[in-house]
Scaffold this motif. Structure first.
Motif, PDB file in Angstrom:
ATOM      1  N   GLU A  30       5.721  59.756  20.605  1.00 12.55           N
ATOM      2  CA  GLU A  30       6.145  58.357  20.690  1.00 12.55           C
ATOM      3  C   GLU A  30       5.127  57.493  21.423  1.00 12.55           C
ATOM      4  O   GLU A  30       4.829  56.374  21.006  1.00 12.55           O
ATOM      5  N   ASN A  31       4.575  57.996  22.518  1.00 11.06           N
ATOM      6  CA  ASN A  31       3.679  57.156  23.323  1.00 11.06           C
ATOM      7  C   ASN A  31       2.349  56.896  22.607  1.00 11.06           C
ATOM      8  O   ASN A  31       1.564  56.055  23.046  1.00 11.06           O
ATOM      9  N   ILE A  32       2.100  57.607  21.533  1.00 16.68           N
ATOM     10  CA  ILE A  32       0.914  57.313  20.722  1.00 16.68           C
ATOM     11  C   ILE A  32       1.300  56.475  19.504  1.00 16.68           C
ATOM     12  O   ILE A  32       0.644  55.483  19.180  1.00 16.68           O
ATOM     13  N   ARG A  33       2.407  56.869  18.864  1.00 14.93           N
ATOM     14  CA  ARG A  33       2.792  56.166  17.635  1.00 14.93           C
ATOM     15  C   ARG A  33       3.186  54.716  17.902  1.00 14.93           C
ATOM     16  O   ARG A  33       2.929  53.837  17.085  1.00 14.93           O
ATOM     17  N   GLN A  34       3.793  54.427  19.034  1.00 12.70           N
ATOM     18  CA  GLN A  34       4.321  53.093  19.297  1.00 12.70           C
ATOM     19  C   GLN A  34       3.305  52.144  19.929  1.00 12.70           C
ATOM     20  O   GLN A  34       3.642  51.004  20.257  1.00 12.70           O
ATOM     21  N   THR A  35       2.084  52.582  20.124  1.00 14.77           N
ATOM     22  CA  THR A  35       1.099  51.699  20.750  1.00 14.77           C
ATOM     23  C   THR A  35       0.718  50.560  19.810  1.00 14.77           C
ATOM     24  O   THR A  35       0.771  50.691  18.592  1.00 14.77           O
ATOM     25  N   LYS A  36       0.332  49.423  20.393  1.00  7.39           N
ATOM     26  CA  LYS A  36      -0.119  48.275  19.599  1.00  7.39           C
ATOM     27  C   LYS A  36      -1.575  48.452  19.168  1.00  7.39           C
ATOM     28  O   LYS A  36      -1.999  47.913  18.146  1.00  7.39           O
ATOM     29  N   GLN A  37      -2.336  49.164  19.989  1.00  8.79           N
ATOM     30  CA  GLN A  37      -3.752  49.354  19.666  1.00  8.79           C
ATOM     31  C   GLN A  37      -4.208  50.704  20.203  1.00  8.79           C
ATOM     32  O   GLN A  37      -3.817  51.102  21.301  1.00  8.79           O
ATOM     33  N   ARG A  38      -4.978  51.416  19.387  1.00  7.76           N
ATOM     34  CA  ARG A  38      -5.537  52.693  19.830  1.00  7.76           C
ATOM     35  C   ARG A  38      -7.055  52.658  19.642  1.00  7.76           C
ATOM     36  O   ARG A  38      -7.550  52.177  18.622  1.00  7.76           O
ATOM     37  N   ILE A  39      -7.781  53.156  20.621  1.00 10.23           N
ATOM     38  CA  ILE A  39      -9.239  53.211  20.549  1.00 10.23           C
ATOM     39  C   ILE A  39      -9.660  54.679  20.607  1.00 10.23           C
ATOM     40  O   ILE A  39      -9.295  55.398  21.539  1.00 10.23           O
ATOM     41  N   TYR A  40     -10.391  55.104  19.601  1.00  8.80           N
ATOM     42  CA  TYR A  40     -10.858  56.493  19.538  1.00  8.80           C
ATOM     43  C   TYR A  40     -12.356  56.521  19.816  1.00  8.80           C
ATOM     44  O   TYR A  40     -13.119  55.763  19.223  1.00  8.80           O
ATOM     45  N   LEU A  41     -12.759  57.387  20.721  1.00  7.94           N
ATOM     46  CA  LEU A  41     -14.177  57.572  21.030  1.00  7.94           C
ATOM     47  C   LEU A  41     -14.606  58.924  20.473  1.00  7.94           C
ATOM     48  O   LEU A  41     -14.022  59.946  20.807  1.00  7.94           O
ATOM     49  N   SER A  42     -15.601  58.925  19.607  1.00  3.83           N
ATOM     50  CA  SER A  42     -16.053  60.176  19.003  1.00  3.83           C
ATOM     51  C   SER A  42     -17.515  60.083  18.646  1.00  3.83           C
ATOM     52  O   SER A  42     -18.007  59.019  18.245  1.00  3.83           O
ATOM     53  N   ALA A  43     -18.206  61.207  18.799  1.00  6.09           N
ATOM     54  CA  ALA A  43     -19.611  61.259  18.383  1.00  6.09           C
ATOM     55  C   ALA A  43     -19.736  61.645  16.925  1.00  6.09           C
ATOM     56  O   ALA A  43     -20.840  61.714  16.390  1.00  6.09           O
ATOM     57  N   THR A  44     -18.619  61.920  16.241  1.00 11.07           N
ATOM     58  CA  THR A  44     -18.697  62.477  14.894  1.00 11.07           C
ATOM     59  C   THR A  44     -18.001  61.635  13.830  1.00 11.07           C
ATOM     60  O   THR A  44     -17.551  62.155  12.834  1.00 11.07           O
ATOM     61  N   PHE A  45     -17.866  60.331  14.039  1.00  8.24           N
ATOM     62  CA  PHE A  45     -17.414  59.499  12.932  1.00  8.24           C
ATOM     63  C   PHE A  45     -18.462  59.607  11.833  1.00  8.24           C
ATOM     64  O   PHE A  45     -19.653  59.443  12.066  1.00  8.24           O
ATOM     65  N   GLY A  46     -18.035  59.909  10.622  1.00  3.53           N
ATOM     66  CA  GLY A  46     -19.031  60.126   9.570  1.00  3.53           C
ATOM     67  C   GLY A  46     -18.467  59.843   8.193  1.00  3.53           C
ATOM     68  O   GLY A  46     -17.588  59.002   8.024  1.00  3.53           O
ATOM     69  N   HIS A  47     -18.957  60.607   7.217  1.00  4.74           N
ATOM     70  CA  HIS A  47     -18.657  60.311   5.819  1.00  4.74           C
ATOM     71  C   HIS A  47     -17.513  61.139   5.250  1.00  4.74           C
ATOM     72  O   HIS A  47     -17.165  60.981   4.087  1.00  4.74           O
ATOM     73  N   THR A  48     -16.924  62.042   6.028  1.00  4.66           N
ATOM     74  CA  THR A  48     -15.891  62.920   5.477  1.00  4.66           C
ATOM     75  C   THR A  48     -14.518  62.694   6.085  1.00  4.66           C
ATOM     76  O   THR A  48     -13.575  63.411   5.764  1.00  4.66           O
ATOM     77  N   GLU A  49     -14.382  61.719   6.992  1.00  2.30           N
ATOM     78  CA  GLU A  49     -13.118  61.477   7.700  1.00  2.30           C
ATOM     79  C   GLU A  49     -12.684  62.693   8.502  1.00  2.30           C
ATOM     80  O   GLU A  49     -11.491  62.894   8.744  1.00  2.30           O
ATOM     81  N   GLN A  50     -13.647  63.519   8.945  1.00  4.57           N
ATOM     82  CA  GLN A  50     -13.288  64.705   9.702  1.00  4.57           C
ATOM     83  C   GLN A  50     -12.681  64.345  11.054  1.00  4.57           C
ATOM     84  O   GLN A  50     -11.810  65.059  11.562  1.00  4.57           O
ATOM     85  N   THR A  51     -13.101  63.219  11.638  1.00  4.38           N
ATOM     86  CA  THR A  51     -12.492  62.783  12.904  1.00  4.38           C
ATOM     87  C   THR A  51     -11.021  62.462  12.689  1.00  4.38           C
ATOM     88  O   THR A  51     -10.174  62.786  13.531  1.00  4.38           O
ATOM     89  N   SER A  52     -10.685  61.830  11.570  1.00  4.75           N
ATOM     90  CA  SER A  52      -9.280  61.547  11.269  1.00  4.75           C
ATOM     91  C   SER A  52      -8.480  62.830  11.172  1.00  4.75           C
ATOM     92  O   SER A  52      -7.344  62.922  11.649  1.00  4.75           O
TER      93      SER A  52
END
Length: 630
Positions: A30-52
């Motif tokens: 709940e404390n993640i789903r109900q947030t108004k904004q989420r910021i993800y920090l990752s070194a591996t954002f790329g072309h395969t959506e693997q971070t997702s």
């Protein structure tokens, strides 16, 4: 998780068990789903959506990028690739001995290992002439003018910038960090799923001791997996151009060191000159890096399979949540959509088979509730498609649904695919046991030596000497072609035997053909069964072949010749030449383990050249010994 075990997979090896959903169902919190904004920090954002996938979020993520003039830089890396032979034997001891020879005593060095065991071995093996530190005394290392600190699995999050250390040693790096990654990478042949993660891990590891534009470090790459990864053009081409240039320069510099009269002395001199910023040495290497940089193009075109993995991710994540919530109807729909997105690319075949398995599981759960024959057919169809997609992971293609065994087991084991997969695994294990470039060169040299041994005629005139040489060549030939090839020196025992696959073994007698040797050959099958040879059981098919340069059989030997095949030495030699030439050509193209596209290419080439395990058995079973003239 105990309320959701049906949504989990179980992975296990000899040391551990992992039970988890494929992806973390983060949005059930709940404390993640109900947030108004989420910021993800990752070194591996790329072309395969693997971070997702990793964070379990299928929502569209808006990416925030730095301006080009604010992008971080990692300073200069001078990479070195020392070659150590027989790395499977006392690997860390060999590394420690090399470092003792080549690292200056009065220096500061960081050694990164992939686990605690390797860390402890390094600390025990490195001489006390070095000041040694561990993570609990890291501040002392920072303050010291010299010394070595050995750290386990700290490839990110810990920096040694500026003069804290200009020498970094990577003993190896864990390219898969947990059992699920290892399973998908090695058992399902889906390492491409983690391509960007692995790339980032390596870049982060290389950069531990050079953290700003003015910083620099000498990076000694020891681990074979890491060396082979960085010496593969296909693996390195997605890296930033500057790092590619540094890697290419390091490969050339290391080759020059290896080919010198005294490699370890020269390696020590290069390390000392680069860490101390010797002007002549630095200018020479910088010139080479700039030349390598000028040869690289700016082509950023991504392979099609990356886009397929990108599109598949949202359906994979939806299916993951559907399974978590026991919504098997929607899980089946989304699994099939993922399968559709993963179609029509040989590199994705293993991962597609895995998603067909999850689709089959969803259909099976639906059928348990509805008992509708249509739902049963959905499950059977997915299992059949999974079998088809598992041609290069045959063990996975044998998965069945016990209740539907009369339907799902319709595709019997394919001998050609099974035997080739085992052969390819053995070839890859052998070649990747050391530096790939060097093991490939050794393979060609070994082929030449083995073919010479197969020319020797095992006749009575040599008092058995030629027979032993030929026997050794036959055993080596099996290993070179990827078969598990074994022998023994026991009296009356068989000559070498080859495992063609898990169910078939060829056992040989390499001699001229007097009666006593035919009698021995007749007993080889019983000998193998009685001596508890690993891999041989009551259901193993054992094929006995007599290999000889003679073409006639004495009358009194016929009594023992039943069920023994005859293979002329010349015919074997011709097959050996064709098969080893084909394999040598194939391994030239090999750059990574478990590459389905390479295995597909290798299969087609071996079928074309008639050197598959099936062709070998046809050659062996072509003529019976009892049919030779007297």
């Amino acid at each position: 998780m105990k309320e959701h075990l049906g949504a989990c997979n179980l992975f296990y090896d000899k040391k551990s068990i992992t039970i988890k959903p494929l992806y973390s169902p983060t949005l059930t919190l709940e404390n993640i789903r109900q947030t108004k904004q989420r910021i993800y920090l990752s070194a591996t954002f790329g072309h395969t959506e693997q971070t997702s996938r990793t964070i379990g979020v299928s929502d569209k993520i808006d990416y925030i990028k730095l301006d080009s003039n604010r992008e971080p830089t990692g300073g200069r890396h001078y990479l070195l690739f020392p070659i150590i032979n027989n790395q499977n034997e006392n690997q860390i001891e060999k590394y420690a001995n090399l470092l003792t020879e080549v690292i200056p005593i009065k220096t500061k060095a960081v050694i990164l290992t992939k686990n605690n065991r390797d860390r402890d071995l390094f600390n025990a093996l490195l001489p006390n002439s070095f000041k040694k530190f561990d993570i609990s005394h890291i501040q002392d290392f920072y303050n010291s003018e010299d010394g070595i600190i050995v750290l386990s699995n700290r490839y990110d999050g810990l920096d040694f910038e500026e003069d804290l250390s200009h020498l970094l040693v990577l003993s190896d790096i864990a390219l898969a960090t947990n059992l699920q990654e290892r399973f998908l990478s090695s058992r399902i042949n889906a390492r491409i799923l983690y391509r960007e993660q692995i790339q980032t891990r390596i870049i982060q590891a290389i950069g531990r001791a050079s953290r700003s534009e003015q910083d620099y470090s000498v990076v000694i790459i020891l681990g074979t997996d890491l060396q082979n990864q960085l010496q593969s053009h296909n693996k390195v081409s997605p890296f930033p151009k500057m790092i590619q240039a540094e890697i290419n320069t390091g490969i050339q510099l290391s080759s020059n060191i290896e080919n010198s009269d005294n490699p370890s002395v020269n390696l020590s001199k290069v390390i000392e000159s680069l860490t101390s910023r010797n002007k002549t040495a630095i200018e020479k290497v910088e010139k080479q890096i700039n030349e390598e940089l000028s040869l690289l193009n700016d082509d950023k075109n991504q392979p099609d399979y990356l886009e397929k993995l990108n599109r598949s991710a949202k359906y994979e994540l939806k299916c993951n949540y559907d399974l978590w919530n026991n919504n098997y109807d929607e899980a089946f729909v989304n699994a099939e959509k993922a399968v559709h997105e993963l179609s029509d690319d040989i590199k994705l075949l293993g991962y597609r088979a895995f998603w067909l398995y999850l689709a089959a599981y969803s259909a099976y759960e639906i059928f348990q509730k509805t008992q509708d024959p249509i739902d049963k057919k959905k499950c059977i169809r997915c299992i059949a498609e999974m079998h088809s997609a598992s041609q290069y992971t045959p063990w996975f293609g044998k998965v069945i649904v016990p209740e539907f065994s009369e339907s799902t087991n319709a595709n019997e084991s394919n001998f050609l695919d099974d035997s080739l997969s085992l052969l390819f695994e053995n070839i890859e294990t052998s070649l990747f046991s050391g530096n790939l470039k060097k093991t490939k060169l050794k393979y060609r040299k070994d082929v030449t030596k083995t073919l010479e041994k197969l020319k020797v005629e095992p006749d009575s005139k040599s008092n058995g000497k030629n027979g032993k040489i030929f026997e050794q060549g036959f055993q080596e030939l099996g290993r070179l072609l990827g078969y598990r090839s074994e022998n023994t020196v026991q009296d009356s025992a068989p000559d070498p035997w080859w495992f063609i696959d898990d169910t078939k073994v060829v056992v040989s007698e390499c001699e001229h053909i007097p009666t006593k040797y035919v009698r021995q050959a007749a007993g080889h099958k019983e000998w193998l069964m009685k001596n508890n040879i690993p891999g041989i059981g009551k259901d193993t098919s054992i094929i006995t072949v007599f290999i000889s340069n003679q073409t006639k059989l004495k009358s009194d030997a016929r009594t023992f010749a039943d069920n023994i095949y005859y293979l002329n030495q010349d015919a074997l030699y011709k097959f050996a030449v064709s098969a080893t030439n084909t394999m040598a050509e194939l391994i030239t193209e090999l750059s990574e383990r478990n590459d389905i596209s390479w295995r597909d290419y290798a299969k087609r080439k071996m079928v074309e050249k008639n050197v598959t395990p099936s062709d070998l058995l046809k050659l062996i079973e072509k003529e019976k010994l009892s049919e030779l003239p007297s």
